[in-house]
Design a protein around this motif. Structure first.
Motif, PDB file in Angstrom:
ATOM      1  N   LEU B 162       0.809  -1.219   0.000  1.00 49.62           N
ATOM      2  CA  LEU B 162       0.000   0.000   0.000  1.00 49.62           C
ATOM      3  C   LEU B 162       0.845   1.272   0.000  1.00 49.62           C
ATOM      4  N   GLY B 163       2.114   1.100   0.201  1.00 53.79           N
ATOM      5  CA  GLY B 163       2.970   2.288   0.317  1.00 53.79           C
ATOM      6  C   GLY B 163       2.785   2.972   1.658  1.00 53.79           C
ATOM      7  N   TYR B 164       2.358   2.198   2.672  1.00 55.23           N
ATOM      8  CA  TYR B 164       2.088   2.768   3.983  1.00 55.23           C
ATOM      9  C   TYR B 164       3.348   3.352   4.623  1.00 55.23           C
ATOM     10  N   PHE B 165       4.465   2.697   4.344  1.00 61.07           N
ATOM     11  CA  PHE B 165       5.717   3.164   4.943  1.00 61.07           C
ATOM     12  C   PHE B 165       6.454   4.174   4.069  1.00 61.07           C
ATOM     13  N   LYS B 166       5.880   4.428   2.881  1.00 57.94           N
ATOM     14  CA  LYS B 166       6.595   5.280   1.918  1.00 57.94           C
ATOM     15  C   LYS B 166       6.827   6.690   2.472  1.00 57.94           C
ATOM     16  N   ASP B 167       5.839   7.187   3.229  1.00 61.83           N
ATOM     17  CA  ASP B 167       5.966   8.567   3.720  1.00 61.83           C
ATOM     18  C   ASP B 167       6.534   8.635   5.144  1.00 61.83           C
ATOM     19  N   GLN B 168       7.171   7.547   5.572  1.00 60.98           N
ATOM     20  CA  GLN B 168       7.717   7.564   6.940  1.00 60.98           C
ATOM     21  C   GLN B 168       8.784   8.637   7.112  1.00 60.98           C
ATOM     22  N   ALA B 169       9.545   8.878   6.058  1.00 61.81           N
ATOM     23  CA  ALA B 169      10.596   9.896   6.164  1.00 61.81           C
ATOM     24  C   ALA B 169       9.968  11.266   6.412  1.00 61.81           C
ATOM     25  N   THR B 170       8.855  11.537   5.709  1.00 57.99           N
ATOM     26  CA  THR B 170       8.155  12.810   5.925  1.00 57.99           C
ATOM     27  C   THR B 170       7.642  12.887   7.357  1.00 57.99           C
ATOM     28  N   LEU B 171       7.079  11.777   7.820  1.00 60.98           N
ATOM     29  CA  LEU B 171       6.540  11.763   9.183  1.00 60.98           C
ATOM     30  C   LEU B 171       7.645  11.961  10.217  1.00 60.98           C
ATOM     31  N   MET B 172       8.815  11.417   9.920  1.00 69.78           N
ATOM     32  CA  MET B 172       9.940  11.606  10.849  1.00 69.78           C
ATOM     33  C   MET B 172      10.323  13.083  10.909  1.00 69.78           C
ATOM     34  N   GLY B 173      10.329  13.718   9.742  1.00 69.27           N
ATOM     35  CA  GLY B 173      10.618  15.158   9.696  1.00 69.27           C
ATOM     36  C   GLY B 173       9.564  15.933  10.476  1.00 69.27           C
ATOM     37  N   ASP B 174       8.291  15.522  10.323  1.00 71.83           N
ATOM     38  CA  ASP B 174       7.192  16.169  11.065  1.00 71.83           C
ATOM     39  C   ASP B 174       7.396  16.037  12.557  1.00 71.83           C
ATOM     40  N   SER B 175       7.838  14.838  12.933  1.00 73.76           N
ATOM     41  CA  SER B 175       8.045  14.570  14.351  1.00 73.76           C
ATOM     42  C   SER B 175       9.108  15.487  14.942  1.00 73.76           C
ATOM     43  N   ALA B 176      10.168  15.721  14.160  1.00 65.90           N
ATOM     44  CA  ALA B 176      11.229  16.628  14.622  1.00 65.90           C
ATOM     45  C   ALA B 176      10.680  18.042  14.754  1.00 65.90           C
ATOM     46  N   ARG B 177       9.899  18.442  13.769  1.00 61.59           N
ATOM     47  CA  ARG B 177       9.330  19.802  13.794  1.00 61.59           C
ATOM     48  C   ARG B 177       8.385  19.963  14.979  1.00 61.59           C
ATOM     49  N   ARG B 178       7.560  18.925  15.209  1.00 63.45           N
ATOM     50  CA  ARG B 178       6.582  18.999  16.297  1.00 63.45           C
ATOM     51  C   ARG B 178       7.283  19.072  17.659  1.00 63.45           C
ATOM     52  N   THR B 179       8.352  18.287  17.784  1.00 66.42           N
ATOM     53  CA  THR B 179       9.098  18.305  19.051  1.00 66.42           C
ATOM     54  C   THR B 179       9.649  19.701  19.322  1.00 66.42           C
ATOM     55  N   LEU B 180      10.163  20.316  18.270  1.00 72.61           N
ATOM     56  CA  LEU B 180      10.704  21.672  18.417  1.00 72.61           C
ATOM     57  C   LEU B 180       9.586  22.664  18.752  1.00 72.61           C
ATOM     58  N   ASP B 181       8.420  22.491  18.122  1.00 73.00           N
ATOM     59  CA  ASP B 181       7.259  23.352  18.439  1.00 73.00           C
ATOM     60  C   ASP B 181       6.940  23.277  19.935  1.00 73.00           C
ATOM     61  N   LYS B 182       6.896  22.033  20.448  1.00 71.05           N
ATOM     62  CA  LYS B 182       6.567  21.852  21.874  1.00 71.05           C
ATOM     63  C   LYS B 182       7.661  22.450  22.759  1.00 71.05           C
ATOM     64  N   TYR B 183       8.878  22.308  22.295  1.00 66.00           N
ATOM     65  CA  TYR B 183      10.017  22.844  23.048  1.00 66.00           C
ATOM     66  C   TYR B 183       9.896  24.363  23.176  1.00 66.00           C
ATOM     67  N   VAL B 184       9.571  25.008  22.053  1.00 59.29           N
ATOM     68  CA  VAL B 184       9.435  26.471  22.072  1.00 59.29           C
ATOM     69  C   VAL B 184       8.236  26.880  22.933  1.00 59.29           C
ATOM     70  N   SER B 185       7.130  26.161  22.809  1.00 55.91           N
ATOM     71  CA  SER B 185       5.938  26.475  23.611  1.00 55.91           C
ATOM     72  C   SER B 185       6.283  26.437  25.103  1.00 55.91           C
ATOM     73  N   ARG B 186       7.121  25.493  25.456  1.00 52.91           N
ATOM     74  CA  ARG B 186       7.493  25.342  26.867  1.00 52.91           C
ATOM     75  C   ARG B 186       8.384  26.478  27.373  1.00 52.91           C
ATOM     76  N   PHE B 187       8.978  27.238  26.467  1.00 52.77           N
ATOM     77  CA  PHE B 187       9.777  28.398  26.890  1.00 52.77           C
ATOM     78  C   PHE B 187       8.964  29.297  27.808  1.00 52.77           C
ATOM     79  N   TYR B 188       7.689  29.512  27.461  1.00 56.76           N
ATOM     80  CA  TYR B 188       6.882  30.454  28.239  1.00 56.76           C
ATOM     81  C   TYR B 188       5.793  29.800  29.073  1.00 56.76           C
ATOM     82  N   THR B 189       5.503  28.516  28.818  1.00 56.86           N
ATOM     83  CA  THR B 189       4.465  27.875  29.638  1.00 56.86           C
ATOM     84  C   THR B 189       5.052  27.171  30.858  1.00 56.86           C
ATOM     85  N   ASN B 190       6.377  27.080  30.945  1.00 52.90           N
ATOM     86  CA  ASN B 190       6.942  26.379  32.103  1.00 52.90           C
ATOM     87  C   ASN B 190       6.790  27.224  33.369  1.00 52.90           C
ATOM     88  N   ALA B 191       6.763  26.517  34.501  1.00 54.78           N
ATOM     89  CA  ALA B 191       6.434  27.147  35.779  1.00 54.78           C
ATOM     90  C   ALA B 191       7.434  28.240  36.161  1.00 54.78           C
TER      91      ALA B 191
END
Lengths: 136, 381
Positions: B162-191
């Motif tokens: 099905l090509g289910y794994f074909k876009d895994q590289a894109t998803l990995m890139g997304d995961s890195a971006r999302r982690t960084l998004d959360k990291y930045v959000s935590r700059f100001y939401t941390n206690a």
């Protein structure tokens, strides 16, 4: 005994961590008990008279009440503190309104709420500061 | 089923015996038929038990007509991989000043945060008093590695029609971006960051829910900012960062030329650039919001994001296969397709890696410069 700056930093951070853990054990958040930084030149305390001035609020005392009624100021009695407040400027913010009295009352209520809600607290669910293991 | 067939077989045999008795001249023929009927049941019975190699279950046969083709086509099973969910984006870049560091060691940044003394009146023959200069404000920045490893079996990749794994590289890139998004959000939401803003007083924090009046208060508070010597600074509240539950409130405030919550004719002078933070937590109606300065306009940098030189974004890395194809034991080998995986297990191992970091301080949290930030718990009506 720390002999280098690096070791000293490590010791300091250990003490900081112990302090944080102790505060947690006592049910306190070490962050929420942070002292106000009053030596900053732009410091204004939450709920302070200076903050009231900043918000454009004037407290109407008992002695001034009669005068306030004569002048027909819009007044708001806070249910929280029982204090009565009026706006310093009842004109310019509401010049374009069709019914300025009504709007000014809402505006006044929001300002008083900002003033009297006191010092914000750190939300219980706030994440901790992310300190990488090798940060120091 | 077996009992019914058995009964039918016995009934038929009994019928044939009756006929044989009635017609003795045909008895041999009837007896032969009885033996055949008995043999047929035995074969059927053995077939059900899975014992007979000769058993043929006689697949159902029908005459196919043109109308059956429609039916036949619907029997095909089609498998199709559908697109994944669209995820909420967090455009934090304007809030964070990028910084590049040479390696993983702490680096230091210095900034003038005070002006010099004012002049003083001197009278005749009087010498001026010596001026002074404040120390620069020192800040550290350091980067760290952020990784995640993924392990795929050779079979899973080959079987993936099905090509289910074909876009895994894109998803990995997304995961890195999302982690960084959360990291930045935590700059100001941390206690710690919040506690610092609260400790700085009412020009840095309040409790009010998001309304036009409160945004105006925040903007006025920015107007009160002074440097370390108490001289007024040119800094504005440009970005409003809000909990996603405030989406409609923000749009109403922003798109109205009037004061929305006051619902009449006053001109709305409040202006800001909204940034929705999907990772900010809160329970309606007590939803937090922040205002931040634009470091490009004012040199007041609320946060900093360090990246290592030569590593500007996430990289997807694959472990090189340790096998080769050969035609003889001692002959030369040739590289094989990476999908063959490793020699031991056939696994294909990938990882996504990025490098970033920021200013971290036990008192200030991640606030590189607190003068560029304002916080509201959003609890007071």
């Amino acid at each position: 005994m720390a002999t280098t700056n690096k070791e000293l930093e490590i010791e300091i951070n250990k003490l900081k961590e112990q302090n944080r853990v102790m505060a947690q054990l006592l049910g306190l958040s070490s962050e929420s008990v942070a002292e106000d930084v009053t030596d900053r030149k732009d410091y204004v305390g939450h709920g302070s008279p200076e903050y009231a001035l900043f918000l454009g609020l004037i407290e109407v005392l008992e002695d001034d009440m009669a005068d306030a009624k004569i002048n027909e100021y819009i007044l708001y009695e806070s249910p929280l503190t029982g204090k009565t407040w009026r706006l310093e400027d009842e004109v310019s913010p509401f010049m374009a309104f069709a019914n300025p009295d009504k709007i000014a009352k809402l505006y006044l209520r929001q300002k008083v709420s900002s003033l009297e809600s006191g010092k914000p607290s750190v939300p219980a669910g706030a994440p901790s500061l992310l300190v990488p293991r090798t940060a120091f | 089923m077996r009992s019914i067939i058995r009964k039918m077989s016995l009934i038929r045999q009994e019928q044939l015996r009756t006929l044989a008795k009635a017609n003795p001249q045909l008895a041999n023929g009837y007896n032969k038929r009885i033996a055949e009927v008995d043999a047929m049941f035995s074969e059927f019975n053995s077939g059900l038990n899975g014992l007979s190699h000769q058993f043929d279950p006689m697949p159902l046969q029908e005459v196919m007509v043109s109308a059956d083709f429609t039916y036949a086509i619907t029997e095909f099973v089609q498998r199709l991989a559908l697109d994944g969910y669209k995820m909420m984006e967090f455009p934090w870049q304007p809030l964070v000043k990028p910084d590049t560091v040479p390696n993983y060691l702490p680096v230091y940044r210095y900034q003038h945060r005070s002006s010099l003394d004012d002049l003083e009146l001197v009278t005749e023959k009087e010498r001026p008093r010596a001026g002074s200069k404040d120390d620069a404000t020192k800040r550290t920045n350091q980067v760290w590695r952020w990784d995640k490893e993924y392990d795929f079996s050779h079979e899973a990749l080959i079987n993936d029609d099905l090509g289910y794994f074909k876009d895994q590289a894109t998803l990995m890139g997304d995961s890195a971006r999302r982690t960084l998004d959360k990291y930045v959000s935590r700059f100001y939401t941390n206690a710690v960051t919040i506690a610092r803003l609260v400790a700085l007083g009412a020009m840095y924090s309040q409790n009010g829910r998001l309304t036009t009046a409160r945004v105006s208060e925040a903007r006025m508070a920015f107007g009160q900012r002074v440097d370390d010597r108490g001289n007024p600074m040119e800094v504005e509240a440009v970005y409003l960062v809000y909990h996603r539950g405030l989406q409609d409130t923000v749009l109403t405030i922003l798109n109205s030329t009037l004061v929305p919550e006051l619902a009449t004719n006053a001109v709305n002078v409040v202006n800001f650039i909204p940034i929705k933070d999907p990772y900010m937590t809160g329970t309606a109606p007590n939803l937090p919001w922040y205002m931040f300065a634009d470091y490009k306009r004012s040199n007041v940098t609320p946060f900093i994001l360090g990246r290592r030189q030569g590593f500007p974004g996430p990289m997807i890395l694959r472990r090189k296969s340790d096998i080769e194809s050969v035609t003889s034991l001692l002959g030369p080998g040739t590289a094989v397709n990476p999908v063959m995986g490793d020699f031991e297990t056939g696994n294909i191992v990938l990882k996504v890696e990025d490098v970033w970091g920021t200013y971290v301080d036990g008192t200030e949290g991640n606030l590189f410069d607190s003068r560029g930030a304002y916080y509201s718990t959003g609890t007071a009506p």
